[in-house]
Design a protein around this motif. Structure first.
Motif, mmCIF file in Angstrom:
data_model
loop_
_atom_site.group_PDB
_atom_site.id
_atom_site.type_symbol
_atom_site.label_atom_id
_atom_site.label_comp_id
_atom_site.label_asym_id
_atom_site.label_seq_id
_atom_site.Cartn_x
_atom_site.Cartn_y
_atom_site.Cartn_z
ATOM 1 N N HIS A 1 0.804 -1.223 0.000
ATOM 2 C CA HIS A 1 0.000 0.000 0.000
ATOM 3 C C HIS A 1 0.844 1.284 0.000
ATOM 4 C CE1 HIS A 1 -3.104 -2.835 0.728
ATOM 5 N NE2 HIS A 1 -2.964 -2.938 2.027
ATOM 6 N N HIS A 2 2.104 1.169 0.376
ATOM 7 C CA HIS A 2 3.012 2.329 0.373
ATOM 8 C C HIS A 2 2.499 3.491 1.221
ATOM 9 C CE1 HIS A 2 4.274 0.516 -3.739
ATOM 10 N NE2 HIS A 2 4.999 0.011 -2.762
ATOM 11 N N LEU A 3 1.994 3.174 2.383
ATOM 12 C CA LEU A 3 1.521 4.214 3.291
ATOM 13 C C LEU A 3 2.707 5.053 3.783
ATOM 14 C CD1 LEU A 3 -0.973 1.940 5.227
ATOM 15 C CD2 LEU A 3 -1.557 3.693 3.543
ATOM 16 N N ARG A 4 2.480 6.360 3.881
ATOM 17 C CA ARG A 4 3.541 7.291 4.279
ATOM 18 C C ARG A 4 2.991 8.258 5.313
ATOM 19 N NH1 ARG A 4 4.687 10.670 0.817
ATOM 20 N NH2 ARG A 4 6.888 11.016 1.248
ATOM 21 N N THR A 5 3.732 8.417 6.405
ATOM 22 C CA THR A 5 3.239 9.139 7.577
ATOM 23 C C THR A 5 4.165 10.290 7.937
ATOM 24 O OG1 THR A 5 2.376 7.020 8.365
ATOM 25 C CG2 THR A 5 2.494 8.816 9.983
ATOM 26 N N GLY A 6 3.578 11.449 8.146
ATOM 27 C CA GLY A 6 4.376 12.615 8.514
ATOM 28 C C GLY A 6 3.676 13.472 9.558
ATOM 29 N N TRP A 7 4.363 14.524 9.951
ATOM 30 C CA TRP A 7 3.786 15.456 10.921
ATOM 31 C C TRP A 7 2.868 16.459 10.230
ATOM 32 C CZ3 TRP A 7 4.016 14.392 15.824
ATOM 33 C CH2 TRP A 7 5.140 13.769 16.373
ATOM 34 N N GLN A 8 1.838 16.859 10.963
ATOM 35 C CA GLN A 8 1.022 18.026 10.599
ATOM 36 C C GLN A 8 0.821 18.773 11.914
ATOM 37 O OE1 GLN A 8 -3.315 17.780 9.497
ATOM 38 N NE2 GLN A 8 -2.563 18.600 7.553
ATOM 39 N N LYS A 9 1.690 19.743 12.128
ATOM 40 C CA LYS A 9 1.791 20.404 13.436
ATOM 41 C C LYS A 9 2.064 19.337 14.498
ATOM 42 C CE LYS A 9 -0.973 24.355 12.001
ATOM 43 N NZ LYS A 9 -2.202 25.120 12.181
ATOM 44 N N GLU A 10 1.208 19.224 15.514
ATOM 45 C CA GLU A 10 1.465 18.271 16.602
ATOM 46 C C GLU A 10 0.873 16.892 16.328
ATOM 47 O OE1 GLU A 10 3.322 19.297 19.379
ATOM 48 O OE2 GLU A 10 3.616 20.986 17.997
ATOM 49 N N GLN A 11 0.181 16.757 15.228
ATOM 50 C CA GLN A 11 -0.458 15.475 14.923
ATOM 51 C C GLN A 11 0.272 14.790 13.767
ATOM 52 O OE1 GLN A 11 -4.538 17.148 14.444
ATOM 53 N NE2 GLN A 11 -5.082 15.794 16.140
ATOM 54 N N THR A 12 -0.023 13.499 13.620
ATOM 55 C CA THR A 12 0.550 12.743 12.508
ATOM 56 C C THR A 12 -0.543 12.467 11.477
ATOM 57 O OG1 THR A 12 0.110 10.653 13.647
ATOM 58 C CG2 THR A 12 2.280 11.653 13.974
ATOM 59 N N ILE A 13 -0.141 12.424 10.222
ATOM 60 C CA ILE A 13 -1.130 12.172 9.166
ATOM 61 C C ILE A 13 -0.611 11.158 8.155
ATOM 62 C CG2 ILE A 13 -2.399 14.348 9.262
ATOM 63 C CD1 ILE A 13 -0.672 15.291 6.879
ATOM 64 N N THR A 14 -1.554 10.418 7.597
ATOM 65 C CA THR A 14 -1.284 9.471 6.519
ATOM 66 C C THR A 14 -2.479 9.545 5.562
ATOM 67 O OG1 THR A 14 -0.211 8.002 8.123
ATOM 68 C CG2 THR A 14 -0.703 7.067 5.961
ATOM 69 N N TYR A 15 -2.205 9.518 4.289
ATOM 70 C CA TYR A 15 -3.283 9.496 3.288
ATOM 71 C C TYR A 15 -3.288 8.141 2.604
ATOM 72 C CZ TYR A 15 -3.225 14.600 3.722
ATOM 73 O OH TYR A 15 -3.275 15.882 4.204
ATOM 74 N N PHE A 16 -4.468 7.744 2.164
ATOM 75 C CA PHE A 16 -4.559 6.485 1.426
ATOM 76 C C PHE A 16 -5.822 6.482 0.564
ATOM 77 C CE2 PHE A 16 -5.677 1.753 1.502
ATOM 78 C CZ PHE A 16 -4.779 1.432 0.494
ATOM 79 N N THR A 17 -5.634 6.118 -0.670
ATOM 80 C CA THR A 17 -6.785 5.922 -1.565
ATOM 81 C C THR A 17 -6.878 4.438 -1.866
ATOM 82 O OG1 THR A 17 -6.439 8.109 -2.545
ATOM 83 C CG2 THR A 17 -7.836 6.561 -3.759
ATOM 84 N N PRO A 18 -7.890 3.766 -1.312
ATOM 85 C CA PRO A 18 -8.005 2.323 -1.530
ATOM 86 C C PRO A 18 -8.108 1.980 -3.012
ATOM 87 C CG PRO A 18 -9.397 2.999 0.288
ATOM 88 C CD PRO A 18 -8.901 4.268 -0.365
ATOM 89 N N GLU A 19 -7.615 0.801 -3.347
ATOM 90 C CA GLU A 19 -7.700 0.291 -4.712
ATOM 91 C C GLU A 19 -9.140 -0.145 -5.022
ATOM 92 O OE1 GLU A 19 -5.189 0.338 -6.850
ATOM 93 O OE2 GLU A 19 -3.812 1.152 -5.336
ATOM 94 N N PRO A 20 -9.453 -0.272 -6.317
ATOM 95 C CA PRO A 20 -10.828 -0.670 -6.690
ATOM 96 C C PRO A 20 -11.303 -1.956 -6.008
ATOM 97 C CG PRO A 20 -9.632 0.072 -8.632
ATOM 98 C CD PRO A 20 -8.633 0.046 -7.495
ATOM 99 N N GLU A 21 -10.382 -2.893 -5.799
ATOM 100 C CA GLU A 21 -10.785 -4.181 -5.214
ATOM 101 C C GLU A 21 -10.961 -4.129 -3.688
ATOM 102 O OE1 GLU A 21 -7.968 -3.579 -6.835
ATOM 103 O OE2 GLU A 21 -6.222 -4.483 -5.851
ATOM 104 N N HIS A 22 -10.616 -3.027 -3.057
ATOM 105 C CA HIS A 22 -10.651 -2.937 -1.587
ATOM 106 C C HIS A 22 -12.045 -2.605 -1.062
ATOM 107 C CE1 HIS A 22 -6.041 -2.016 -1.520
ATOM 108 N NE2 HIS A 22 -6.294 -3.300 -1.629
ATOM 109 N N THR A 23 -13.014 -3.360 -1.493
ATOM 110 C CA THR A 23 -14.400 -3.107 -1.099
ATOM 111 C C THR A 23 -14.896 -4.110 -0.054
ATOM 112 O OG1 THR A 23 -15.026 -4.451 -3.011
ATOM 113 C CG2 THR A 23 -15.134 -2.063 -3.263
ATOM 114 N N ALA A 24 -15.861 -3.660 0.754
ATOM 115 C CA ALA A 24 -16.629 -4.563 1.618
ATOM 116 C C ALA A 24 -17.856 -4.994 0.821
ATOM 117 C CB ALA A 24 -17.029 -3.861 2.899
ATOM 118 N N LEU A 25 -18.661 -4.001 0.493
ATOM 119 C CA LEU A 25 -19.687 -4.096 -0.539
ATOM 120 C C LEU A 25 -19.308 -3.070 -1.588
ATOM 121 C CD1 LEU A 25 -22.932 -3.952 1.622
ATOM 122 C CD2 LEU A 25 -21.950 -5.958 0.512
ATOM 123 N N PRO A 26 -19.818 -3.197 -2.802
ATOM 124 C CA PRO A 26 -19.551 -2.140 -3.781
ATOM 125 C C PRO A 26 -19.928 -0.772 -3.198
ATOM 126 C CG PRO A 26 -20.547 -4.017 -4.870
ATOM 127 C CD PRO A 26 -20.601 -4.299 -3.385
#
Lengths: 161, 161
Positions: free
Chosen positions: B31-56
Motif C-alpha cells: 500500500h506504500h503508506l507514508r506518515t508525517g507530521w502536521q503540526k502536533e499530529q501525525t497524518i497518513t493518506y490512502f486511496t483504496p484500490e478498486p478491489e478494496h471493497t466490503a460491498l460495492p
C-alpha cells in the motif's frame, strides 16, 4: 498439507454481497476467506501471499486483522443462521454481518510461509449483535487473538447508486 | 485533488525494514503508506484500490485496519525520533516499531473512491511503548477510530535465516 473448510458460509452469500476483499468469492483480487463449523467452534484457514510481509519472514499485522475480521463476521453469520434453524446448503440465505469493532492482540510474530488457522467462539450479546473471540495459530502456535463485535448489516450499508 | 505527505518517516527506514505490505517502499504490491507530521499530529493518506471493497461503494474494514496499523507504527516512530532529537532528513535512522495491539471502531460505512486521511495523536506510555489514537476521515467525515499500542521492535522480530 493445506487444510480446507468444506462447507463455508461465504459460499452461500448472494452474489450482490460477495465482493468483499477479504471473503467475497467474486472479488478476483481478494483473499477468499471461507469460514465453517468445527464442532462448536468456527474455523477459517488462510495462507498469506508472498507480499503479505511485515518484515521478510513474518506476516503483516494488517493481514492478520483482515483475517480476523472476515473470520468473525462469517462466524456470526454461521451462528445466527444456525439459531434461525438453518444449515449451510439448505438453500436459505444466511444473514450478513458488518464489523462494529475489531481488536487484535499480537501475541508473537507470525511466521510467513505457513497456513494460518483462526478458531472462533461466538456469543450472542443481542439478537442483532454478536461477539466473536478468535485465536490465530501458525504451526499450532498461538500468534494473535481477536475480539470482534459484529452486527447484522444495517440498511445504511447499501450500494451507492 | 489528492493530498500527499511531503516528508514521511517510512522514506527513512533502512532497506532491510522496507518490505512491509502496508508501508514498505520496496514492497511493490503493498500500500506504500507514508506518515508525517502536521503540526502536533501525525497524518497518513490512502486511496483504496478498486478491489478494496466490503460491498460495492464501501471500503473493506481490513483495509482500514491496515491503514490505521501502519499509520500508528509510523506515528510512534516519528514521535520517538523527534524525542531523540532528530528530524526527517537529518541522516539518522529512525526507530522501528511493531504493533502490540490494534483496536478499530467502525463509526460509519467508509465510502470507496475517495482519498482517506488518518490523523493521529501520539503519547509515550513507556520509553519503548507508545499509544497512538487515530481518526480516519473520508470527505471530512469521521468513519473510523483507532487505538494502537506500538512497541520498539524487539530482537525476536528478526529475519528467518
Amino acid at each position: 498439507m493445506e487444510e480446507k473448510v468444506l462447507q463455508a458460509i461465504q459460499d452461500e452469500y448472494p452474489d450482490d454481497f460477495s465482493w468483499c476483499y477479504g471473503c467475497g468469492r467474486l472479488n478476483e483480487k481478494g483473499h477468499h476467506l471461507r469460514t465453517g463449523w468445527q464442532k462448536e467452534q468456527t474455523i477459517t484457514y488462510f495462507t498469506p501471499e508472498p507480499e503479505h510481509t511485515a518484515l521478510p519472514g513474518f506476516v503483516y499485522g494488517g493481514i492478520i486483522a483482515s483475517f480476523i475480521d472476515c473470520h468473525s463476521t462469517g462466524s456470526a453469520s454461521l451462528a445466527l443462521h444456525q439459531k434461525n434453524g438453518h444449515v449451510i446448503g439448505d438453500g436459505s440465505e444466511p444473514p450478513r454481518f458488518v464489523t462494529a469493532s475489531l481488536k487484535v492482540e499480537f501475541v508473537k510474530p507470525t511466521p510467513h510461509g505457513v497456513q494460518l488457522k483462526a478458531v472462533g467462539n461466538v456469543t450472542e450479546i443481542h439478537p442483532k449483535k454478536w461477539s466473536v473471540e478468535t485465536e490465530v495459530f501458525a504451526n499450532g502456535v498461538l500468534c494473535a487473538k481477536g475480539e470482534v463485535v459484529a452486527v447484522v448489516m444495517p440498511n445504511t450499508f447499501v450500494q451507492k447508486s
